[in-house]
Design a protein around this motif. Structure first.
Motif, PDB file in Angstrom:
ATOM      1  N   PRO A  54      16.588   6.527  -1.012  1.00 44.26           N
ATOM      2  CA  PRO A  54      16.308   5.200  -1.093  1.00 44.26           C
ATOM      3  C   PRO A  54      16.680   4.588   0.476  1.00 44.26           C
ATOM      4  O   PRO A  54      17.490   4.854   0.935  1.00 44.26           O
ATOM      5  CB  PRO A  54      17.226   4.450  -1.967  1.00 44.26           C
ATOM      6  N   THR A  55      15.588   3.724   0.767  1.00 44.98           N
ATOM      7  CA  THR A  55      15.377   3.469   2.289  1.00 44.98           C
ATOM      8  C   THR A  55      14.912   1.899   2.515  1.00 44.98           C
ATOM      9  O   THR A  55      14.038   1.602   1.639  1.00 44.98           O
ATOM     10  CB  THR A  55      14.527   4.243   3.202  1.00 44.98           C
ATOM     11  N   ALA A  56      15.414   1.227   3.447  1.00 42.45           N
ATOM     12  CA  ALA A  56      15.009   0.015   3.673  1.00 42.45           C
ATOM     13  C   ALA A  56      14.726   0.080   5.371  1.00 42.45           C
ATOM     14  O   ALA A  56      15.700   0.411   5.997  1.00 42.45           O
ATOM     15  CB  ALA A  56      16.143  -1.218   3.510  1.00 42.45           C
ATOM     16  N   SER A  91       8.259   7.075   4.978  1.00 46.76           N
ATOM     17  CA  SER A  91       9.334   7.261   3.768  1.00 46.76           C
ATOM     18  C   SER A  91       8.580   7.445   2.523  1.00 46.76           C
ATOM     19  O   SER A  91       9.409   8.260   1.712  1.00 46.76           O
ATOM     20  CB  SER A  91      10.297   5.961   3.697  1.00 46.76           C
ATOM     21  N   ALA A  92       7.641   6.865   2.216  1.00 47.99           N
ATOM     22  CA  ALA A  92       6.837   7.198   0.839  1.00 47.99           C
ATOM     23  C   ALA A  92       6.717   8.496   0.646  1.00 47.99           C
ATOM     24  O   ALA A  92       6.639   8.980  -0.278  1.00 47.99           O
ATOM     25  CB  ALA A  92       5.584   6.415   1.060  1.00 47.99           C
ATOM     26  N   ALA A 129       0.821  -1.187   0.001  1.00 49.51           N
ATOM     27  CA  ALA A 129      -0.005   0.084  -0.050  1.00 49.51           C
ATOM     28  C   ALA A 129       0.852   1.284   0.138  1.00 49.51           C
ATOM     29  O   ALA A 129       0.510   2.382  -0.437  1.00 49.51           O
ATOM     30  CB  ALA A 129      -0.823   0.104   1.153  1.00 49.51           C
ATOM     31  N   ALA A 130       1.860   0.998   0.596  1.00 50.38           N
ATOM     32  CA  ALA A 130       2.893   2.321   0.513  1.00 50.38           C
ATOM     33  C   ALA A 130       3.810   2.678  -0.600  1.00 50.38           C
ATOM     34  O   ALA A 130       4.292   3.444  -0.525  1.00 50.38           O
ATOM     35  CB  ALA A 130       3.904   2.276   2.064  1.00 50.38           C
ATOM     36  N   GLY A 131       3.549   1.711  -1.315  1.00 50.44           N
ATOM     37  CA  GLY A 131       4.454   1.829  -2.724  1.00 50.44           C
ATOM     38  C   GLY A 131       5.846   1.130  -2.450  1.00 50.44           C
ATOM     39  O   GLY A 131       6.793   1.627  -3.505  1.00 50.44           O
ATOM     40  N   ALA A 132       6.217   0.338  -1.538  1.00 49.78           N
ATOM     41  CA  ALA A 132       7.453  -0.174  -1.245  1.00 49.78           C
ATOM     42  C   ALA A 132       7.797  -1.171  -2.694  1.00 49.78           C
ATOM     43  O   ALA A 132       6.578  -1.582  -3.293  1.00 49.78           O
ATOM     44  CB  ALA A 132       7.670  -0.956  -0.138  1.00 49.78           C
ATOM     45  N   GLU A 133       8.845  -1.311  -2.988  1.00 50.54           N
ATOM     46  CA  GLU A 133       9.217  -2.087  -4.233  1.00 50.54           C
ATOM     47  C   GLU A 133       9.775  -3.605  -4.080  1.00 50.54           C
ATOM     48  O   GLU A 133       9.943  -4.183  -4.910  1.00 50.54           O
ATOM     49  CB  GLU A 133      10.170  -1.205  -5.098  1.00 50.54           C
ATOM     50  N   GLU A 154      13.472  12.793  11.979  1.00 48.97           N
ATOM     51  CA  GLU A 154      14.208  12.286  10.913  1.00 48.97           C
ATOM     52  C   GLU A 154      13.300  13.060   9.585  1.00 48.97           C
ATOM     53  O   GLU A 154      13.896  13.701   8.811  1.00 48.97           O
ATOM     54  CB  GLU A 154      14.097  10.947  10.671  1.00 48.97           C
ATOM     55  N   LEU A 155      11.961  13.176   9.871  1.00 48.34           N
ATOM     56  CA  LEU A 155      11.186  13.681   8.784  1.00 48.34           C
ATOM     57  C   LEU A 155      11.443  15.215   8.701  1.00 48.34           C
ATOM     58  O   LEU A 155      11.520  15.816   7.694  1.00 48.34           O
ATOM     59  CB  LEU A 155       9.741  13.614   8.864  1.00 48.34           C
ATOM     60  N   ASP A 156      11.209  16.218   9.794  1.00 45.56           N
ATOM     61  CA  ASP A 156      11.902  17.338   9.962  1.00 45.56           C
ATOM     62  C   ASP A 156      13.123  17.889   9.491  1.00 45.56           C
ATOM     63  O   ASP A 156      13.497  18.723   8.698  1.00 45.56           O
ATOM     64  CB  ASP A 156      11.676  17.918  11.380  1.00 45.56           C
ATOM     65  N   GLN A 157      14.169  16.924   9.752  1.00 50.87           N
ATOM     66  CA  GLN A 157      15.610  17.158   9.249  1.00 50.87           C
ATOM     67  C   GLN A 157      15.625  16.678   7.529  1.00 50.87           C
ATOM     68  O   GLN A 157      16.817  16.943   7.043  1.00 50.87           O
ATOM     69  CB  GLN A 157      16.563  16.132   9.971  1.00 50.87           C
TER      70      GLN A 157
END
Length: 279
Positions: free
Chosen positions: A215-217, A263-264, A139-143, A206-209
């Motif tokens: 690319p993230t795992a 992350s998405a 749903a989040a679009g992970a690959e 993390e989001l604010d910075q």
């Protein structure tokens, strides 16, 4: 139309029934997909759905699914309710049970595709959680999703049901040691974030910075004891989901959904690796 598999003692029924056990699934490289949603998804992929058992009522109600299964080359058997009950692993079967070929993807193939968002399940033992995280990743679009060698069987019937068809939507690698998974992803430039309630880094920070746009795992650990120190040490950061209310914690699937969607969103924002300006 009269059922053509009257007896639960039919060899075809017996062969399907055995797939509820992991050793038979591994030997035959086949698994069960139950219910209209899972069967529909399986039938949409060439050579995945091998066989379909359906009650007369279900075959009439879901005539389009049965037709798609036939078009995909699956053998379709009309069966009485006792046959379906014997094959099914649910308390209240929905009248459709498919037999499918294994569809996991080699980890090396996932790396070659250079995914931008990956969920790594390390020591996740509950099949319902594994399937739900897979659904969240989809749903989040992970690959891609990676199940480590210490995690539950991807083809456990409960995991398949909990994925609600997402099992068929994205590449899933199985049996990969967590050290190998992390090393391979790092080598292609993927940042490794370990999700842990006691993490030193806060997801909001993390989001604010602006550190989550690449690319993230995400590495998710065991339901009861989380991630061991040696696994946390492999990550680039150990991140906790902030608890703003009075809840003691979040369960695995909920935490995974929050992390993957964060992350998405970051990746699709300005400057993110999947932002409109980068495409």
């Amino acid at each position: 139309m009269a059922p053509d598999l009257i007896s639960p003692r039919s060899p075809r029924v017996a062969a399907a029934r055995r797939l509820a056990r992991r050793n038979f699934r591994s030997k035959e490289r086949l698994f069960l997909a139950e219910g209209p949603q899972a069967v529909r998804e399986a039938g949409g992929y060439k050579d995945t759905l091998v066989e379909l058992f359906a009650t007369v009522e279900a075959a009439e109600r879901y005539a389009d699914i049965v037709g798609e299964a036939r078009d995909a080359g699956a053998r379709v058997h009309l069966a009485d309710e006792q046959v379906i009950a014997d094959i099914s692993t649910t308390v209240t079967p929905q009248g459709l049970v498919g037999v499918c070929r294994f569809i996991d993807t080699p980890f090396e193939e996932i790396l070659r595709a250079r995914p931008k968002l990956v969920a790594v399940l390390a020591n996740v033992r509950d099949p319902g959680n594994a399937g739900t995280v897979l659904r969240c990743a989809d749903a989040a679009g992970a690959e891609a999703v990676v199940l480590t060698d210490a995690s539950v069987d991807l083809y456990n019937p409960k995991a398949v049901r909990a994925s609600v068809g997402s099992l068929f939507h994205l590449p899933v690698a199985v049996g990969v040691p967590v050290e190998q998974a992390v090393a391979g992803l790092k080598e292609i430039g993927v940042r490794i974030l370990a999700a842990d309630g006691a993490g030193t880094d806060d997801l909001d920070d993390e989001l604010d910075q602006g550190t989550m746009g690449g690319p993230t795992a995400w590495v998710f650990g065991n339901e009861a004891w989380g991630l061991p120190e040696e696994t946390r040490a492999l990550a680039d950061a150990v991140v906790r989901v902030p608890i703003h209310g009075k809840a003691e914690s979040l369960n695995l699937a909920t935490a995974a959904a929050v992390c993957l969607y964060a992350s998405a969103r970051a990746q699709r924002g300005s400057g993110g690796c999947r932002s409109v300006t980068d495409s």
